[in-house]
Design a protein around this motif. Structure first.
Motif, PDB file in Angstrom:
ATOM      1  N   ALA A 215       0.767  -1.162   0.038  1.00 43.76           N
ATOM      2  CA  ALA A 215       0.002  -0.033  -0.086  1.00 43.76           C
ATOM      3  C   ALA A 215       0.903   1.262  -0.042  1.00 43.76           C
ATOM      4  N   LEU A 216       1.837   1.181   0.796  1.00 45.63           N
ATOM      5  CA  LEU A 216       2.852   2.468   0.665  1.00 45.63           C
ATOM      6  C   LEU A 216       3.287   2.723  -0.799  1.00 45.63           C
TER       7      LEU A 216
ATOM      8  N   TRP B 241       0.681   4.224  -2.834  1.00 46.58           N
ATOM      9  CA  TRP B 241       0.381   5.851  -2.350  1.00 46.58           C
ATOM     10  C   TRP B 241       1.681   6.284  -2.879  1.00 46.58           C
TER      11      TRP B 241
ATOM     12  N   VAL C 222      -9.571   2.806  -8.810  1.00 49.99           N
ATOM     13  CA  VAL C 222     -10.052   2.040  -7.249  1.00 49.99           C
ATOM     14  C   VAL C 222     -11.252   1.523  -7.180  1.00 49.99           C
TER      15      VAL C 222
ATOM     16  N   LEU D 216     -12.438  -2.350  -6.699  1.00 50.87           N
ATOM     17  CA  LEU D 216     -13.063  -2.668  -5.460  1.00 50.87           C
ATOM     18  C   LEU D 216     -14.314  -3.625  -5.705  1.00 50.87           C
TER      19      LEU D 216
ATOM     20  N   ASP E 199     -10.487  -6.908  -2.479  1.00 49.02           N
ATOM     21  CA  ASP E 199      -9.279  -7.399  -2.264  1.00 49.02           C
ATOM     22  C   ASP E 199      -8.219  -6.235  -2.342  1.00 49.02           C
ATOM     23  N   PRO E 200      -7.384  -6.244  -1.235  1.00 43.44           N
ATOM     24  CA  PRO E 200      -6.518  -4.974  -1.130  1.00 43.44           C
ATOM     25  C   PRO E 200      -5.576  -4.643  -2.307  1.00 43.44           C
TER      26      PRO E 200
ATOM     27  N   VAL F  13      -7.250  -3.363  -5.256  1.00 37.07           N
ATOM     28  CA  VAL F  13      -7.714  -1.810  -4.790  1.00 37.07           C
ATOM     29  C   VAL F  13      -6.465  -0.925  -5.145  1.00 37.07           C
ATOM     30  N   HIS F  14      -5.171  -1.326  -4.557  1.00 33.31           N
ATOM     31  CA  HIS F  14      -4.147  -0.575  -4.639  1.00 33.31           C
ATOM     32  C   HIS F  14      -3.565  -0.685  -5.827  1.00 33.31           C
TER      33      HIS F  14
ATOM     34  N   ALA G 209      -5.534   1.642  -8.503  1.00 35.84           N
ATOM     35  CA  ALA G 209      -5.279   3.318  -8.558  1.00 35.84           C
ATOM     36  C   ALA G 209      -4.161   3.159  -9.607  1.00 35.84           C
TER      37      ALA G 209
ATOM     38  N   PHE H  19      -2.034   5.310   7.235  1.00 36.51           N
ATOM     39  CA  PHE H  19      -0.973   4.504   8.198  1.00 36.51           C
ATOM     40  C   PHE H  19      -0.995   5.026   9.705  1.00 36.51           C
TER      41      PHE H  19
ATOM     42  N   VAL I   2      -5.544  -4.194   7.011  1.00 36.14           N
ATOM     43  CA  VAL I   2      -5.879  -4.139   5.491  1.00 36.14           C
ATOM     44  C   VAL I   2      -7.179  -3.251   5.550  1.00 36.14           C
TER      45      VAL I   2
ATOM     46  N   PHE J 262      -6.502   0.494   5.320  1.00 35.73           N
ATOM     47  CA  PHE J 262      -6.033   0.850   4.142  1.00 35.73           C
ATOM     48  C   PHE J 262      -7.218   1.029   2.843  1.00 35.73           C
ATOM     49  N   VAL J 263      -8.018   0.008   2.999  1.00 35.05           N
ATOM     50  CA  VAL J 263      -9.046  -0.037   1.946  1.00 35.05           C
ATOM     51  C   VAL J 263     -10.174   0.977   2.126  1.00 35.05           C
TER      52      VAL J 263
ATOM     53  N   LEU K 149      -8.807   4.640   1.073  1.00 33.63           N
ATOM     54  CA  LEU K 149      -8.501   4.577  -0.368  1.00 33.63           C
ATOM     55  C   LEU K 149     -10.169   4.792  -0.926  1.00 33.63           C
TER      56      LEU K 149
ATOM     57  N   SER L 139     -11.976   7.771  -2.788  1.00 32.99           N
ATOM     58  CA  SER L 139     -12.481   7.758  -4.106  1.00 32.99           C
ATOM     59  C   SER L 139     -13.812   8.033  -4.399  1.00 32.99           C
TER      60      SER L 139
ATOM     61  N   HIS M 193     -12.362  -8.650   3.574  1.00 32.96           N
ATOM     62  CA  HIS M 193     -11.316  -8.570   2.500  1.00 32.96           C
ATOM     63  C   HIS M 193     -10.721  -9.977   1.957  1.00 32.96           C
TER      64      HIS M 193
END
Lengths: 406, 406, 406
Positions: free
Chosen positions: A210-211, A214, A250, A254, A260-261, A264-265, A268, C35, C47, C50-51, C54, C58, C395
């Protein structure tokens, strides 16, 4: 100094600042590439991901300085620094910095595909060739000093030049379609497919993934907005289209990716890749659709690649950067039309042709370079090294050294 | 308003933006210092690293506002805010912000050397003295209100003023050479050397170390480029030289450090430290060489420091910031010469003298301040506290509290 | 083109760049929100954090584009892109981007309060309502197209308009006071209070918490400085006041919070939240005091909320953003006075009234929306799902998937 010349001086300084900020933002994206890979690979290959990305960046800097930029734009910096500075405060060399950040994306993209089983130095060499020669040649044909001929051809055949504002095709699709041969020639990781059955390998660290996502998304605004090249050409539309494509990506991920993360990430990023080409042309709602479609392509494309085609592309860089990069080129030809609220001046035919040209160019170069490397120095780790992990076998240290003594 | 006055207003606003962006980028570097230390120390000392850096930053902000900036530049902000804002939109106070970021590097640099066994408050006090008095005095002599005399001396003796564009010497070498006495007086961590034998202590987390290095490298472009002070003085050369020195550092560390991730990521910083002084003068290829040499100095210097001299400088801040900072000052005198494609106007003698002056100044101040603190309040944790870790003994919590209940 | 028109063009481009940079910095803050939450919640809910962030971002982007910005400022973008671009290079749509980043803070703030036990989609819906309607209505009344009436009322009653430069009240207090009803209706996490006794749940990861705090603090300079809206209105005072309030917050938390890393890193945010409203008005030393008081409010407010009132607000967003946001509005009325070295033109009565209005507005909307959602679709996870963690139950994957197979 009168008003006009003061303004000229300020404009010149502002241009250097503008490009410098863009360059730093895209430079930062390389940390994003690193963390995206680190979070996705197993813990035994995390150190390798970091060192690969930083080494590829460094090598790209040198080769693009000495060879690549001169190929693409006919400007060399092998002259005294006073001449480089010139009377525009070093605009050209700042432009080099900005465009280097694009060139260096090529090995960074490939890195995610070949992760966890590639040898170190052969990949560094491949990256050097791509950033120093392969990519600059294509860049030269589309954006650079040799673009007149090819663009005239596109205009004649398709009715408009091939338009790629910030590199969906020139950068991302070239990177992604170069990665495909690399991944195929390299073959899947040990245990990924056994007796024709797929055994997905769990990823290690979603916070790092995720970092990475981003950091990439944040830096992307430099990638797209500063592609204007000069401050006076900045467009707020480019910024908001980038944003809209990202959130389209995103939200589609989704839904299509069932919350699922990872999807999703990466969704983006899918949106951002797709919008580069037409980010200056589309209406924001069309950018949203462009990004959403990109994300659906990624969710299903990743599945098809991994499960049907049995290609072990660890981060899915072929569907993500390759296929979606091509989609971005085509999308600019659709949503850039005035009939859809766009700026116009693009042609679907030219966009499709240009996108196809990039695919052919990248596949040929990829099979050629990786084929030669594979036959000569070899590109794959020994089985035992792969089993121990690239960290211990290449770098003699794991990602969390303190753990081993506890 | 006519064209000229509109341009002046725009230029004034642009200067504030320019410096503010630089300040924020260098402020962000302090997160980099934190993560670099967090990744390098053991897990039981990670919280302490975060809190130290943030506290040192905060204390530096206050003392440099009240004491340091007035010492260095003769400008005080103890007046109504309307007067601070003035008619240039607060340029001076923005300049304070930017230069604070430099001053606050001093305790942040030292923090990495004394990690894992220093008491909390004595180090905060030392940092306050350095950021509030020690550093501003030297800053004043080289860049600030008292620079005329010393610079005239350099010019007379060496033929040119001492040139330190962005602080290889004024910032980094001062920080690194102040850290040396601190580390010596503090002594090595428990178990680091037993019966004269070296027992390296494994680092905890390479992803955090890499994150720290990336953040530092990204912010560094603000450190160097915005050292121009005014937008109209921006130079693209400074940006690309910073880049080139960084990649020179990475590649040299890759070779000299045998692909070790710690050396590679610190190598980037080594290059950046070395290039600060001459980043506006050198040809980019000379910047590359400057960075590469810096990195070799770090790889071997770190080894000599730790294994031969048996100095337990946890992050190697003396070789990194101290020795390489001095090298940066000297390198500007070599590679800044016109004969090597540089801008000229520098003298190797002046650069060497200035670099030596900083070493003497820092060593004297370091031994004095840490000597006094050591004799009075004490600077080292109790053995038991060191064994438990600074996190539990100082902050009453570990870095991963949930773990303890599972 | 003459000097004046060239300057106008440059000013127009610079404004777009200025706002775009601010927007990207505040966009980046959303990674910070993520974070901060990830580090504070347990590993089984990372998780989800984060989701959520985001997805909320969105959805906010879309609803604020279609509904929110038109409500607040009467500007719609449902027209061809050429018209959006206009002759100021898309200033309005860039302004939308910047202000979206504020609107999207509302769900991001709430997210931290309701963490670890809220259903996914109901919270997405609530966030959409807040970012698309609730927040824009209040924004419109204070900053936007309907501000004339309410501001005239404030001026009549209190002697000056209600001043909220960068949103202590409009953004943070609205977010924090909306979160309070959400947290109350949702109820505490399983096991948080047993038989009336408080059982604090340990946080998971201080490095991630610290990363979140750093990202937020860095991006905050965009939040505050770019609230000027136009480059020519930039003020260095705003930047340094933000800094001073932050370090006031850090240092007060260090003392009041007994060197706890959670308080220190949230203390930085407390200071930044409090200073938004009056950051253009105060003397830097008053900004320091404003931030220090904010931090003390947080340390004790958090304790009272959790231990006395037994409200399980996981990140303490009600005291942090709600109460301190209100304090920020009031503080502008105190420290903005000329008698205290400020710019003047503010009234304590108006500031207090405006801050109270926001509390009432947010509480009513919060109880209404969450009440309806709670009675209809339900807002809380099933017990079993909460026990397994939001990651697996929503998730279908944990934050560190590789761990489960080792």
């Amino acid at each position: 100094m009168n008003g006009m010349s003061a303004t000229t001086a300020l404009g010149s300084s502002s241009d250097v600042l503008f490009l410098m900020l863009g360059a730093v933002m895209v430079f930062a994206m390389h940390a994003g590439f690193a963390f995206l890979e680190v979070g996705t690979v197993r813990r035994k290959n995390q150190v390798n991901a970091f060192v690969k990305i930083l080494t590829d960046w460094s090598v790209s800097t040198v080769v693009y300085f000495l060879i690549g930029f001169p190929i693409a734009y006919g400007i060399s910096f092998l002259k005294p620094v006073k001449q480089i500075l010139g009377d525009n405060q070093g605009y050209d060399i700042t432009h080099y910095f900005f465009l280097l950040c694009f060139a260096a994306c090529i090995p960074a993209i490939i890195s995610g595909g070949i992760a966890e089983r590639a040898k170190f130095w052969p990949q560094v060499i491949a990256g050097a060739i791509f950033a120093g020669i392969t990519y600059p040649v294509f860049e030269s044909l589309i954006w650079g000093q040799s673009s007149a001929g090819l663009q005239a051809f596109f205009k004649q055949v398709g009715g408009a030049e091939f338009h790629d504002y910030a590199g969906s095709v020139v950068v991302h699709s070239i990177g992604g379609w170069l990665a495909l041969p690399a991944v195929i020639i390299l073959g899947p990781r040990m245990g990924r497919y056994l007796k024709g059955k797929s055994h997905p390998i769990p990823i290690s660290n979603i916070p790092f993934l995720a970092l990475g996502s981003w950091i990439l998304a944040i830096g992307w605004f430099g990638f797209n907005v500063m592609s204007a090249g000069h401050l006076e050409k900045i467009s707020g539309i480019v910024a908001v289209n980038s944003l809209m494509a990202m959130v389209g990506g995103v939200l589609a991920a989704l839904i299509a990716g069932k919350n699922d993360p990872g999807f999703v990430h990466n969704g983006a990023l899918a949106g951002l890749i797709a919008v580069c080409a037409g980010s200056d042309l589309m209406h924001p709602l069309c950018a949203f659709v462009t990004g959403a479609i990109a994300s659906v392509i990624f969710v299903y494309g990743f599945h098809i690649e991994q499960e049907k085609l049995k290609i072990d592309d660890v981060l899915g860089v072929w569907p993500l950067h390759g296929v979606i990069g091509s989609w971005g080129g085509i999308a600019a030809g659709i949503f850039g039309q005035e009939a859809l609220g766009g700026m116009g001046g693009v042609s679907l035919a030219s966009q499709t042709l240009g996108s196809l040209a990039a695919i052919v160019f990248a596949l040929c170069n990829g099979f050629l370079i990786y084929g030669i490397l594979s036959k000569t120095v070899g590109i794959r780790l020994e089985q035992e090294d792969e089993f121990r992990g690239a960290d211990l076998s290449i770098h003699s240290i794991g990602a969390y050294p303190e753990e081993h003594i506890r």
